[in-house]
Design an enzyme around this catalytic site. Structure first.
Site, PDB file in Angstrom:
ATOM      1  CB  ALA A  67       4.599  -7.972  -2.151  1.00 55.49           C
ATOM      2  CG  ASP A  68       4.253  -2.147   1.399  1.00 60.02           C
ATOM      3  OD1 ASP A  68       3.152  -1.696   1.044  1.00 60.02           O
ATOM      4  OD2 ASP A  68       5.198  -1.424   1.772  1.00 60.02           O
ATOM      5  CB  THR A  69       7.213  -1.891  -3.467  1.00 60.81           C
ATOM      6  OG1 THR A  69       7.183  -3.251  -3.917  1.00 60.81           O
ATOM      7  CG2 THR A  69       8.486  -1.224  -3.992  1.00 60.81           C
ATOM      8  CB  ALA A 104       8.331  -6.585   2.944  1.00 63.69           C
TER       9      ALA A 104
END
Length: 189
Positions: A67-69, A104
């Protein structure tokens, strides 16, 4: 089938535990997270999640989650601050304004990939210089997109959100559970 978490985030481990999911391995990928020239926050965040999940070494039947924030103020990406001065600058920019937090998530099993991104809106209260200084002194800003974590002391600076609280923390649970189930994993088992 093993479950591999491609993230070094302790918050993501805690959130997965809420789903009853414990990774068999934790393998944070080492990729270049520099935004492309004129890249917008949402496509950037989705690209990061895809590139991370592709970079994790795993067996063909393993399920890999990355995930990426990203914190976005308009078209501007506010990444992880390099130091307290940059964190202060981010907090000054967000003070009294709304910003977006995009997380995401990408899940891979063999050649298949499932992905989703969740966009939440956050309003930060008008911050005084004393509040910014006090928050920075906690050290809670370190390693966090936008220079704050809503689940810690910064929660006192945020009177309103619209969207996914767990997405703001770093892993939207409803959507993540759906992706893991699509990849053949049991959730709450």
């Amino acid at each position: 089938m093993a479950f591999v978490l491609g993230s070094g985030s302790p918050r993501r481990l805690e959130l997965l535990a809420q789903l009853g999911v414990v990774p068999d391995a934790v393998r944070p990928p080492d990729i270049d997270e520099t935004p492309a020239r004129a890249e917008l926050p949402r496509p950037y965040c989705a690209r990061m999640a895809r590139e991370k999940v592709a970079a994790v070494v795993a067996d063909a039947d393993d399920v890999v989650l990355c995930a990426d924030t990203t914190v976005a103020l308009g078209r501007r990406i506010l990444g992880k601050p390099a130091d307290a001065d940059e964190a202060a600058a981010f907090l000054h920019l967000m003070s009294g304004r709304r910003h977006r937090v995009i997380t995401a998530v990408a899940v891979r099993r063999g050649p298949q990939m499932w992905e989703v991104d969740v966009v939440s809106t956050v309003r930060m209260k008008n911050l005084s210089a004393a509040e910014i200084t006090a928050y920075l002194a906690t050290g809670d800003w370190e390693g966090k997109a936008g220079g704050y974590g809503i689940q810690g002391p910064a929660g006192a600076l945020i009177p309103w959100i619209s969207g996914s609280f767990t997405g703001i923390v770093g892993l939207p649970l409803a959507e993540t559970a759906g992706l893991l189930q699509a990849a053949g994993m049991k959730v709450w088992a």
